[in-house]
Design a protein around this motif. Structure first.
Motif, mmCIF file in Angstrom:
data_model
loop_
_atom_site.group_PDB
_atom_site.id
_atom_site.type_symbol
_atom_site.label_atom_id
_atom_site.label_comp_id
_atom_site.label_asym_id
_atom_site.label_seq_id
_atom_site.Cartn_x
_atom_site.Cartn_y
_atom_site.Cartn_z
ATOM 1 N N ASN A 14 -5.779 -17.293 26.042
ATOM 2 C CA ASN A 14 -5.283 -18.160 24.962
ATOM 3 C C ASN A 14 -3.781 -18.412 25.107
ATOM 4 O O ASN A 14 -3.313 -19.534 24.925
ATOM 5 C CB ASN A 14 -5.566 -17.537 23.593
ATOM 6 N N TRP A 95 -0.456 -14.686 15.596
ATOM 7 C CA TRP A 95 -1.869 -14.749 15.960
ATOM 8 C C TRP A 95 -2.732 -14.383 14.772
ATOM 9 O O TRP A 95 -2.243 -13.923 13.736
ATOM 10 C CB TRP A 95 -2.159 -13.839 17.138
ATOM 11 N N THR A 98 -10.170 -13.501 14.568
ATOM 12 C CA THR A 98 -11.259 -14.301 14.008
ATOM 13 C C THR A 98 -12.586 -13.608 14.286
ATOM 14 O O THR A 98 -12.642 -12.607 14.994
ATOM 15 C CB THR A 98 -11.281 -15.706 14.647
ATOM 16 N N SER A 102 -9.882 -14.122 18.891
ATOM 17 C CA SER A 102 -8.542 -14.246 18.328
ATOM 18 C C SER A 102 -8.031 -15.666 18.546
ATOM 19 O O SER A 102 -8.506 -16.383 19.415
ATOM 20 C CB SER A 102 -7.608 -13.241 18.988
ATOM 21 N N LYS A 103 -7.044 -16.040 17.741
ATOM 22 C CA LYS A 103 -6.460 -17.363 17.860
ATOM 23 C C LYS A 103 -4.947 -17.215 17.886
ATOM 24 O O LYS A 103 -4.354 -16.591 17.007
ATOM 25 C CB LYS A 103 -6.862 -18.230 16.672
#
Length: 161
Positions: A14, A95, A98, A102-103
């Motif tokens: 990410n 961050w 989720t 994760s985002k």
């Protein structure tokens, strides 16, 4: 592959998509004093429960900031954040965890990698990291002492040596 390894691998992917650079070392840190505030809050709430106190005292959350090159106040850090070392900089990201992983939300700041100095201290249940750039920029954070944290510290020290 262990669950934690896969988590950090996906988190690294990410970050790589966001900065368009390979991630060499990645971890999730927290503001200095966050663990102490958490433990203190739990102990205080436990004591209040035992005494049947109607007053909830609470504890003060730590307020961490990155320091900028000119010595000014940098960005205020959230309670936990992603720390990633790339070929050009040590980057800090906001961050969110989720249901599906994760985002990475946004980049909060970066310290140029050239000349970056690392110091690591064991402080009870946590390891405290301090990264300083010769220009005056600085980042301090801590991680709970587990096997991953020791590996993260060793990898970060080797990469910056």
């Amino acid at each position: 592959m262990a669950w934690g390894d896969r988590f950090y691998e996906k988190l690294g992917e990410n970050v790589e998509r966001r900065v368009r650079e390979p991630v060499e070392v990645i971890g999730v840190g927290s503001r200095c004093g966050a663990m102490r505030a958490l433990i203190g809050g739990e102990l205080l709430r436990g004591a209040e429960t035992l005494m049947a106190s109607p007053v909830v005292a609470g504890t003060r959350a730590p307020s961490g900031r990155m320091r900028t090159d000119d010595g000014g106040r940098g960005v205020r850090l959230p309670m936990s954040f992603v720390v990633a070392l790339t070929p050009t900089a040590l980057r800090v990201f906001k961050w969110r965890k989720t249901w599906f992983g994760s985002k990475v939300i946004k980049e909060l700041g970066a310290l140029p990698r050239e000349g970056l100095q690392l110091s690591v201290d064991d402080r009870g249940a946590v390891k405290r990291f301090r990264l300083e750039h010769p220009g005056g920029a600085m980042l301090a954070f801590e991680m709970t002492r587990v096997k991953f944290t020791t590996r993260f510290a060793d990898q970060l020290a080797a990469a910056l040596a």
